[in-house]
Design an enzyme around this catalytic site. Structure first.
Site, PDB file in Angstrom:
ATOM      1  CB  SER A 299      -0.725  -0.121   1.415  1.00  0.00           C
ATOM      2  OG  SER A 299      -1.467   1.261   1.453  1.00  0.00           O
TER       3      SER A 299
ATOM      4  CE1 TYR B 217      -3.669  -2.839   5.763  1.00  0.00           C
ATOM      5  CE2 TYR B 217      -3.281  -0.504   5.247  1.00  0.00           C
ATOM      6  CZ  TYR B 217      -3.466  -1.876   4.615  1.00  0.00           C
ATOM      7  OH  TYR B 217      -3.834  -1.956   3.256  1.00  0.00           O
TER       8      TYR B 217
ATOM      9  CE  LYS C 102      -1.377  -4.942   3.546  1.00  0.00           C
ATOM     10  NZ  LYS C 102      -1.712  -6.172   2.610  1.00  0.00           N
TER      11      LYS C 102
HETATM   12  P1  NAD Z   1     -10.695  -7.201   0.875  1.00  0.00           P
HETATM   13  O1  NAD Z   1     -10.806  -7.214   2.926  1.00  0.00           O
HETATM   14  O2  NAD Z   1     -11.928  -6.722   0.383  1.00  0.00           O
HETATM   15  O3  NAD Z   1     -10.111  -8.625   0.690  1.00  0.00           O
HETATM   16  C1  NAD Z   1      -9.436  -9.135   1.659  1.00  0.00           C
HETATM   17  C2  NAD Z   1      -9.457 -10.800   1.592  1.00  0.00           C
HETATM   18  O4  NAD Z   1      -8.794 -11.495   2.060  1.00  0.00           O
HETATM   19  C3  NAD Z   1     -11.206 -10.867   2.069  1.00  0.00           C
HETATM   20  O5  NAD Z   1     -11.693 -11.636   1.147  1.00  0.00           O
HETATM   21  C4  NAD Z   1     -10.961 -11.639   3.392  1.00  0.00           C
HETATM   22  O6  NAD Z   1     -11.798 -12.580   3.609  1.00  0.00           O
HETATM   23  C5  NAD Z   1      -9.561 -12.397   2.855  1.00  0.00           C
HETATM   24  N1  NAD Z   1      -8.558 -12.707   4.016  1.00  0.00           N
HETATM   25  C6  NAD Z   1      -8.405 -11.921   5.202  1.00  0.00           C
HETATM   26  N2  NAD Z   1      -7.550 -12.414   6.145  1.00  0.00           N
HETATM   27  C7  NAD Z   1      -7.396 -13.750   5.607  1.00  0.00           C
HETATM   28  C8  NAD Z   1      -6.691 -14.825   6.036  1.00  0.00           C
HETATM   29  N3  NAD Z   1      -5.996 -14.995   7.104  1.00  0.00           N
HETATM   30  N4  NAD Z   1      -6.794 -16.175   5.266  1.00  0.00           N
HETATM   31  C9  NAD Z   1      -7.496 -16.152   4.004  1.00  0.00           C
HETATM   32  N5  NAD Z   1      -8.240 -15.106   3.642  1.00  0.00           N
HETATM   33  C10 NAD Z   1      -8.238 -13.737   4.254  1.00  0.00           C
HETATM   34  O7  NAD Z   1      -9.746  -6.083   0.741  1.00  0.00           O
HETATM   35  P2  NAD Z   1      -9.155  -5.444  -0.581  1.00  0.00           P
HETATM   36  O8  NAD Z   1      -9.669  -4.141  -0.570  1.00  0.00           O
HETATM   37  O9  NAD Z   1      -9.697  -6.481  -1.563  1.00  0.00           O
HETATM   38  O10 NAD Z   1      -7.465  -5.539  -0.435  1.00  0.00           O
HETATM   39  C11 NAD Z   1      -6.813  -6.638  -0.854  1.00  0.00           C
HETATM   40  C12 NAD Z   1      -5.500  -6.308  -0.409  1.00  0.00           C
HETATM   41  O11 NAD Z   1      -4.767  -5.190  -0.681  1.00  0.00           O
HETATM   42  C13 NAD Z   1      -5.190  -6.400   1.280  1.00  0.00           C
HETATM   43  O12 NAD Z   1      -3.978  -7.032   1.470  1.00  0.00           O
HETATM   44  C14 NAD Z   1      -5.201  -4.951   1.427  1.00  0.00           C
HETATM   45  O13 NAD Z   1      -4.663  -4.565   2.786  1.00  0.00           O
HETATM   46  C15 NAD Z   1      -4.508  -4.455   0.417  1.00  0.00           C
HETATM   47  N6  NAD Z   1      -4.629  -3.107   0.073  1.00  0.00           N
HETATM   48  C16 NAD Z   1      -6.097  -2.529  -0.032  1.00  0.00           C
HETATM   49  C17 NAD Z   1      -6.288  -1.081  -0.335  1.00  0.00           C
HETATM   50  C18 NAD Z   1      -7.764  -0.653  -0.617  1.00  0.00           C
HETATM   51  O14 NAD Z   1      -7.920   0.522  -0.309  1.00  0.00           O
HETATM   52  N7  NAD Z   1      -8.521  -1.543  -0.828  1.00  0.00           N
HETATM   53  C19 NAD Z   1      -5.062  -0.368  -0.383  1.00  0.00           C
HETATM   54  C20 NAD Z   1      -4.041  -0.760  -0.330  1.00  0.00           C
HETATM   55  C21 NAD Z   1      -3.707  -2.047  -0.191  1.00  0.00           C
HETATM   56  C1  UD1 Z   2      -6.623   5.133   3.985  1.00  0.00           C
HETATM   57  C2  UD1 Z   2      -5.984   4.538   5.369  1.00  0.00           C
HETATM   58  C3  UD1 Z   2      -4.757   3.882   4.425  1.00  0.00           C
HETATM   59  C4  UD1 Z   2      -5.404   2.947   3.123  1.00  0.00           C
HETATM   60  C5  UD1 Z   2      -6.263   3.440   2.487  1.00  0.00           C
HETATM   61  C6  UD1 Z   2      -6.776   2.443   1.828  1.00  0.00           C
HETATM   62  C7  UD1 Z   2      -6.066   6.032   6.995  1.00  0.00           C
HETATM   63  C8  UD1 Z   2      -5.230   7.166   7.702  1.00  0.00           C
HETATM   64  N1  UD1 Z   2      -5.231   5.916   5.737  1.00  0.00           N
HETATM   65  O1  UD1 Z   2      -5.986   6.026   3.019  1.00  0.00           O
HETATM   66  O2  UD1 Z   2      -3.806   3.423   5.554  1.00  0.00           O
HETATM   67  O3  UD1 Z   2      -3.941   2.197   2.653  1.00  0.00           O
HETATM   68  O4  UD1 Z   2      -7.099   3.999   3.262  1.00  0.00           O
HETATM   69  O5  UD1 Z   2      -7.671   1.441   2.474  1.00  0.00           O
HETATM   70  O6  UD1 Z   2      -7.087   5.638   7.474  1.00  0.00           O
HETATM   71  N2  UD1 Z   2     -12.052  11.344   3.990  1.00  0.00           N
HETATM   72  C9  UD1 Z   2     -13.114  12.250   4.481  1.00  0.00           C
HETATM   73  N3  UD1 Z   2     -14.190  11.661   4.862  1.00  0.00           N
HETATM   74  C10 UD1 Z   2     -14.591  10.531   5.042  1.00  0.00           C
HETATM   75  C11 UD1 Z   2     -13.442   9.546   4.718  1.00  0.00           C
HETATM   76  C12 UD1 Z   2     -12.228   9.998   4.069  1.00  0.00           C
HETATM   77  O7  UD1 Z   2     -12.792  13.475   4.132  1.00  0.00           O
HETATM   78  O8  UD1 Z   2     -15.498  10.025   5.621  1.00  0.00           O
HETATM   79  C13 UD1 Z   2     -10.918  11.942   3.394  1.00  0.00           C
HETATM   80  C14 UD1 Z   2      -9.588  11.872   3.956  1.00  0.00           C
HETATM   81  O9  UD1 Z   2      -9.373  12.545   4.909  1.00  0.00           O
HETATM   82  C15 UD1 Z   2      -8.614  11.710   2.935  1.00  0.00           C
HETATM   83  C16 UD1 Z   2      -9.275  11.132   1.747  1.00  0.00           C
HETATM   84  O10 UD1 Z   2     -10.803  11.305   2.021  1.00  0.00           O
HETATM   85  O11 UD1 Z   2      -8.220  12.969   2.499  1.00  0.00           O
HETATM   86  C17 UD1 Z   2      -9.132   9.689   1.445  1.00  0.00           C
HETATM   87  O12 UD1 Z   2      -9.612   9.147   2.519  1.00  0.00           O
HETATM   88  P1  UD1 Z   2      -9.548   7.548   2.644  1.00  0.00           P
HETATM   89  O13 UD1 Z   2     -10.372   6.852   1.431  1.00  0.00           O
HETATM   90  O14 UD1 Z   2      -9.840   7.015   3.902  1.00  0.00           O
HETATM   91  O15 UD1 Z   2      -8.286   6.988   2.153  1.00  0.00           O
HETATM   92  P2  UD1 Z   2      -6.604   7.327   2.634  1.00  0.00           P
HETATM   93  O16 UD1 Z   2      -6.947   8.087   3.867  1.00  0.00           O
HETATM   94  O17 UD1 Z   2      -6.088   8.011   1.594  1.00  0.00           O
END
Ligand code: NAD
Ligand code: UD1
Length: 363
Positions: free
Chosen positions: A126, A150, A154
């Protein structure tokens, strides 16, 4: 030959979209997910969309025995490792749960991969590993730091992967650092389905628009940005999915080069050997463009013709002012770049949200 990929966390938001992209690119897939933050229905819908069955195994990546059975039953080219917990606030309240799931889970997976000599990995990292960046856009050599469990989980996994690559150059460990994934599949059949009130901006906006939530709180309007609200690099989940396919294709090319290199060196000389080991390879997946909260809210209202009431609220603890990627490395190495616009992100999010007001749960 069709390559088979193990997709941990493949029932989740990014995983489900990636399964479609993998299938379209000709990969075989096996999904392994404990459904802790997803539902079987997502897999059913992916199967409908690709018009083919999906091999789904309900299991936890911390369960080495079950993973071994899966690796014994299949010959995988590699693993895409999405499985993990991702809620920042929850990670502060339950750090052990996050370290156990995200760090121990990855170690267990890597141990089993090593035993079965499957050494190609695409890992979900991330942009959070960059902390509060010193310079923008953020490239992969920017310093890393994290302020919550979290993010630490990572970063710890990244360090583990770096050490692993040093220990044995058979490992190919592409680490994709996602910026802010949003949007949904164009069919409206799969999308992001938060368990509780969303923490992230786009799902919050769409739940306000659909009437599930009353109004958006914009966290801070005094940042040093274009309009005082936070700036992020939003990336369509379908583009992100394509980035995973590009990463696997890159790993396949490197594997082919290594095979050809071996053949050449058998007959010629070792001095011509090319180092085809990928090692630890971090790559940003972002659009390269920053959008403010207000810009996203305005775009969403305009393209969906839905009103999104909002109020300004204090800054959220841990938030930074601005964050956007340099996506040059992804372009150069993977020949990948984001194609879809903020408009696409809003239209597709809204289609998913309005067709599925309760996500995958029918009531
Ligand atoms: P998500 O929660 O929708 O998907 C994660 C999946 O992993 C889920 O289906 C969950 O059931 C499964 N899971 C969790 N722990 C597990 C375990 N111990 N064994 C087997 N399955 C397990 O999340 P996502 O948004 O699809 O994210 C996928 C990956 O990308 C995650 O590792 C997350 O940290 C990373 N990531 C997501 C974002 C985001 O904003 N969505 C941003 C940066 C990184
Ligand atoms: C957040 C997480 C980051 C994670 C990412 C994806 C935090 C501090 N960071 O990032 O670790 O990798 O999500 O899951 O939580 N905002 C509002 N109102 C809301 C929600 C968000 O104003 O109700 C604003 C936030 O202040 C930010 C932007 O929207 O400026 C994006 O927020 P968000 O979608 O939560 O993502 P990140 O904060 O970038």
């Amino acid at each position: 030959m069709q390559q088979k990929i193990l997709v941990t966390g493949g029932a989740g938001y990014i995983g489900s979209h990636t399964c479609i992209a993998l299938h379209e690119a000709g990969y075989g897939i096996v999904v392994y997910d404990n459904l802790t933050n997803s539902s079987r229905e997502a897999i059913n819908r992916v199967a409908q969309l690709i018009d083919a069955p999906i091999e789904f195994i309900e299991g936890d990546v911390r369960n080495a025995e079950q993973l071994r059975e899966v690796f014994a039953a299949h010959q995988f080219f590699g693993v895409i490792h999405f499985a993990g917990l991702k809620a920042v606030g929850e990670s502060v309240a339950k750090p052990l749960m996050y370290y156990n799931n995200n760090v121990s889970g990855t170690i267990t997976l890597l141990e089993v991969m090593a035993d079965y000599k499957v050494k190609n990995l695409v890992f979900s990292s991330s942009a959070t590993v960059y902390g509060d960046p010193e310079t923008l856009p953020i490239d992969e050599s920017s310093p890393r730091s994290c302020t919550n469990p979290y993010g630490q989980s990572k970063l710890m996994v990244e360090h583990i992967l770096e050490d692993l690559a040093v220990s044995d150059d058979d490992w190919n460990l592409v680490t994709l650092r996602y910026f802010n994934p949003v949007g949904a599949h164009i069919s409206g059949q799969i999308g992001e389905d938060p368990n509780d009130t969303p923490n992230n901006l786009m799902p919050y906006i769409s739940q306000v628009a659909v009437g599930k939530l009353e109004k958006l709180s914009i966290f801070g309007n005094d940042y040093p940005t274009v309009d005082g609200t936070g700036v992020r690099d939003y990336i369509h989940v379908v583009d992100l999915a394509a980035g995973h396919v590009a990463a696997l294709q890159y790993l396949e090319q490197q594997a082919d080069l290594a095979t050809n290199d071996l053949a050449t060196n058998d007959s010629v000389t070792n001095s011509s050997a090319i180092n085809t080991s990928v090692g630890f390879l971090p790559i940003n997946l972002g659009s390269g463009k920053g959008s403010s909260v207000l810009e996203l809210v305005t775009a969403f209202s305009e393209v969906t013709a839905q009103s999104v009431p909002y109020q300004f609220a204090p800054r959220r603890a841990g938030d930074i002012a601005s964050c956007y990627a340099s996506a040059d490395k992804a372009k150069a190495l993977l020949n990948w770049q984001a194609q879809l616009s903020i408009t696409d992100m809003c239209v597709d999010t809204w289609r998913w949200q309005s067709m599925n007001p309760n996500g995958y749960c029918p009531t």
